[in-house]
Design a protein around this motif. Structure first.
Motif, PDB file in Angstrom:
ATOM      1  N   VAL A  94       1.107  -0.873   0.163  1.00 49.95           N
ATOM      2  CA  VAL A  94      -0.146   0.220  -0.136  1.00 49.95           C
ATOM      3  C   VAL A  94       0.593   1.345   0.006  1.00 49.95           C
ATOM      4  O   VAL A  94       0.764   1.967  -0.535  1.00 49.95           O
ATOM      5  CB  VAL A  94      -0.517  -0.019   0.979  1.00 49.95           C
ATOM      6  CG1 VAL A  94      -1.784   1.500   1.237  1.00 49.95           C
ATOM      7  CG2 VAL A  94      -2.135  -1.053   0.898  1.00 49.95           C
ATOM      8  N   ALA A  95       2.063   1.162   0.798  1.00 47.97           N
ATOM      9  CA  ALA A  95       2.970   2.181   1.005  1.00 47.97           C
ATOM     10  C   ALA A  95       3.500   2.850  -0.395  1.00 47.97           C
ATOM     11  O   ALA A  95       3.785   3.405  -0.364  1.00 47.97           O
ATOM     12  CB  ALA A  95       3.574   2.054   2.282  1.00 47.97           C
ATOM     13  N   GLU A  96       4.173   1.660  -0.938  1.00 48.21           N
ATOM     14  CA  GLU A  96       4.487   1.703  -2.149  1.00 48.21           C
ATOM     15  C   GLU A  96       3.769   2.741  -3.623  1.00 48.21           C
ATOM     16  O   GLU A  96       3.637   3.122  -4.749  1.00 48.21           O
ATOM     17  CB  GLU A  96       5.359   0.051  -2.918  1.00 48.21           C
ATOM     18  CG  GLU A  96       6.331  -0.146  -2.519  1.00 48.21           C
ATOM     19  CD  GLU A  96       7.867   0.501  -2.227  1.00 48.21           C
ATOM     20  OE1 GLU A  96       7.489   1.224  -2.879  1.00 48.21           O
ATOM     21  OE2 GLU A  96       8.441   1.436  -1.657  1.00 48.21           O
ATOM     22  N   ALA A  97       2.265   1.290  -3.603  1.00 45.00           N
ATOM     23  CA  ALA A  97       1.543   1.826  -5.060  1.00 45.00           C
ATOM     24  C   ALA A  97       0.552   3.293  -4.428  1.00 45.00           C
ATOM     25  O   ALA A  97       0.813   3.829  -5.609  1.00 45.00           O
ATOM     26  CB  ALA A  97      -0.458   1.148  -4.010  1.00 45.00           C
ATOM     27  N   GLU A  98       1.021   3.717  -3.317  1.00 41.05           N
ATOM     28  CA  GLU A  98       0.639   4.976  -2.971  1.00 41.05           C
ATOM     29  C   GLU A  98       1.211   6.400  -4.198  1.00 41.05           C
ATOM     30  O   GLU A  98       1.088   6.998  -4.441  1.00 41.05           O
ATOM     31  CB  GLU A  98       0.970   5.864  -1.774  1.00 41.05           C
ATOM     32  CG  GLU A  98      -1.109   5.211  -1.417  1.00 41.05           C
ATOM     33  CD  GLU A  98      -0.308   6.282   0.423  1.00 41.05           C
ATOM     34  OE1 GLU A  98       0.382   6.823   0.289  1.00 41.05           O
ATOM     35  OE2 GLU A  98      -1.961   5.730   1.170  1.00 41.05           O
ATOM     36  N   ASN A  99       2.806   5.523  -4.317  1.00 40.46           N
ATOM     37  CA  ASN A  99       3.587   6.557  -5.355  1.00 40.46           C
ATOM     38  C   ASN A  99       3.857   6.045  -6.593  1.00 40.46           C
ATOM     39  O   ASN A  99       5.455   6.728  -7.042  1.00 40.46           O
ATOM     40  CB  ASN A  99       5.167   6.543  -4.336  1.00 40.46           C
ATOM     41  CG  ASN A  99       5.228   7.435  -3.085  1.00 40.46           C
ATOM     42  OD1 ASN A  99       4.011   8.869  -2.807  1.00 40.46           O
ATOM     43  ND2 ASN A  99       4.990   6.825  -1.569  1.00 40.46           N
ATOM     44  N   ALA A 100       3.267   5.341  -6.798  1.00 35.78           N
ATOM     45  CA  ALA A 100       3.767   4.645  -8.260  1.00 35.78           C
ATOM     46  C   ALA A 100       2.962   5.686  -9.152  1.00 35.78           C
ATOM     47  O   ALA A 100       2.616   6.449  -9.288  1.00 35.78           O
ATOM     48  CB  ALA A 100       2.064   3.170  -7.881  1.00 35.78           C
ATOM     49  N   PRO A 101       3.941   5.678 -10.233  1.00 34.45           N
ATOM     50  CA  PRO A 101       3.675   6.125 -11.458  1.00 34.45           C
ATOM     51  C   PRO A 101       2.855   6.227 -12.145  1.00 34.45           C
ATOM     52  O   PRO A 101       2.213   5.104 -12.801  1.00 34.45           O
ATOM     53  CB  PRO A 101       5.124   5.870 -12.344  1.00 34.45           C
ATOM     54  CG  PRO A 101       5.276   4.887 -12.081  1.00 34.45           C
ATOM     55  CD  PRO A 101       5.028   4.321 -10.390  1.00 34.45           C
ATOM     56  N   LEU A 102       1.582   7.667 -12.414  1.00 37.32           N
ATOM     57  CA  LEU A 102       0.356   7.144 -12.481  1.00 37.32           C
ATOM     58  C   LEU A 102       0.476   7.662 -14.590  1.00 37.32           C
ATOM     59  O   LEU A 102       1.394   8.500 -14.700  1.00 37.32           O
ATOM     60  CB  LEU A 102      -0.236   8.222 -12.532  1.00 37.32           C
ATOM     61  CG  LEU A 102      -0.615   8.148 -10.516  1.00 37.32           C
ATOM     62  CD1 LEU A 102      -1.109   9.147 -10.451  1.00 37.32           C
ATOM     63  CD2 LEU A 102      -1.344   6.348 -10.951  1.00 37.32           C
ATOM     64  N   SER A 103      -0.191   7.211 -15.249  1.00 36.61           N
ATOM     65  CA  SER A 103       0.160   7.381 -16.877  1.00 36.61           C
ATOM     66  C   SER A 103      -1.708   7.391 -17.419  1.00 36.61           C
ATOM     67  O   SER A 103      -2.207   6.130 -17.325  1.00 36.61           O
ATOM     68  CB  SER A 103       0.071   5.989 -17.798  1.00 36.61           C
ATOM     69  OG  SER A 103       0.563   6.545 -19.312  1.00 36.61           O
ATOM     70  N   GLU A 104      -2.086   8.165 -17.096  1.00 37.81           N
ATOM     71  CA  GLU A 104      -3.641   9.075 -17.403  1.00 37.81           C
ATOM     72  C   GLU A 104      -3.765   8.194 -19.096  1.00 37.81           C
ATOM     73  O   GLU A 104      -3.139   8.258 -19.836  1.00 37.81           O
ATOM     74  CB  GLU A 104      -3.674  10.196 -17.511  1.00 37.81           C
ATOM     75  CG  GLU A 104      -3.732  10.580 -16.078  1.00 37.81           C
ATOM     76  CD  GLU A 104      -3.939  12.626 -16.168  1.00 37.81           C
ATOM     77  OE1 GLU A 104      -4.785  13.019 -17.501  1.00 37.81           O
ATOM     78  OE2 GLU A 104      -3.574  12.742 -14.890  1.00 37.81           O
ATOM     79  N   ALA A 105      -4.832   7.043 -18.882  1.00 37.66           N
ATOM     80  CA  ALA A 105      -5.904   6.786 -19.962  1.00 37.66           C
ATOM     81  C   ALA A 105      -5.821   8.055 -21.304  1.00 37.66           C
ATOM     82  O   ALA A 105      -6.038   7.552 -22.364  1.00 37.66           O
ATOM     83  CB  ALA A 105      -6.647   5.824 -19.903  1.00 37.66           C
ATOM     84  N   VAL A 106      -6.271   8.663 -20.606  1.00 42.80           N
ATOM     85  CA  VAL A 106      -6.766  10.428 -21.786  1.00 42.80           C
ATOM     86  C   VAL A 106      -6.561  11.108 -21.171  1.00 42.80           C
ATOM     87  O   VAL A 106      -6.573  11.091 -19.198  1.00 42.80           O
ATOM     88  CB  VAL A 106      -7.821  10.629 -22.181  1.00 42.80           C
ATOM     89  CG1 VAL A 106      -8.892   8.911 -22.797  1.00 42.80           C
ATOM     90  CG2 VAL A 106      -8.809  10.090 -20.860  1.00 42.80           C
TER      91      VAL A 106
END
Length: 235
Positions: A94-106
């Motif tokens: 959970v702690a790691e996932a909060e900082n996952a890089p985000l790539s918006e689909a649109v």
């Protein structure tokens, strides 16, 4: 039943609002390296448990992580890490996932604003934890654009159960058959069908159109094509 009756859109998060591979392959590679602590045998053991291809740097299409919960992911890797409990590993994930890089689909802000301008109620139901979901939505500047946000730990259950979807319908005052569930996995679509909702599959996850089509009213390249489909359906 006509698509003109659709009053609300419930989105999955990973693979739907955000491109799955661009976001979660990087997260998983980082998590494996952190937990392996330089030990090659442990690294390969973690990858096997998660069905993650170290060479290609991505999840295999049949990885249970794709539509699973953080706790299910923790349970998969716990046997590879003696002395680490599932609870401990879930908290780390959970702690790691909060900082996952985000790539918006649109581009999500104008996209969601457009749907809201049509009078549609918007929600998110993910098998991620609610805290991580909210952190990701906040980072993208869209948390406040949703009337409902729930994760697998929000008390409604996890997909493919229809219960969290029905919780959205109840919370927002819409009949299930006036809601469309939009997701990239069979978990999303099976849950939507079981809830009596419309279902739209998108191809920004790892599942192909052939896999999604049997449970979908429509399969779209990404969520950006949803307004066009709704317009053609008369909404």
């Amino acid at each position: 039943m006509s698509a003109a009756q659709i009053e609300a859109v419930l989105f999955d998060k990973d693979g739907t609002l955000f491109d799955f591979a661009a976001t979660w392959n990087t997260f998983a590679a980082r998590l494996i390296e952190r937990l392996a602590e330089g030990e090659d045998l442990r690294r390969h053991g973690l990858a096997r448990a998660l069905k993650f291809d170290l060479g290609a740097g991505g999840f295999l299409p049949d990885s249970p992580v794709i539509a699973g919960t953080n706790r299910e992911m923790a349970a998969l890797i716990a046997p590879v890490l003696p002395g680490r409990s599932v609870d401990d590993l879930e908290a780390l994930i959970v702690a790691e996932a909060e900082n996952a890089p985000l790539s918006e689909a649109v581009a999500l802000v104008p996209y969601l604003a457009g749907l809201a301008a049509r009078g549609l109620t918007l929600g998110v139901m993910t098998n991620d934890s609610e805290a991580v979901a909210r952190a990701h939505l906040r980072a993208a500047g869209i948390e406040g654009m949703f009337d409902f946000v729930a994760g697998a730990d929000s008390g409604h259950g996890a997909k493919p159960s229809p219960q969290p979807l029905l919780a959205f319908a109840a919370a927002t005052g819409h009949a299930p058959d006036r809601v469309i569930m939009v997701g990239d996995s069979l978990h999303d679509l099976v849950a939507g069908r079981a809830a009596g909702m419309w279902t739209a599959g998108v191809l920004t996850g790892l599942a192909g159109a052939d896999a999604l089509a049997p449970m979908a009213d429509v399969v779209l390249p990404d969520i950006g094509h949803l307004p066009g489909w709704l317009a053609r359906a008369g909404i």
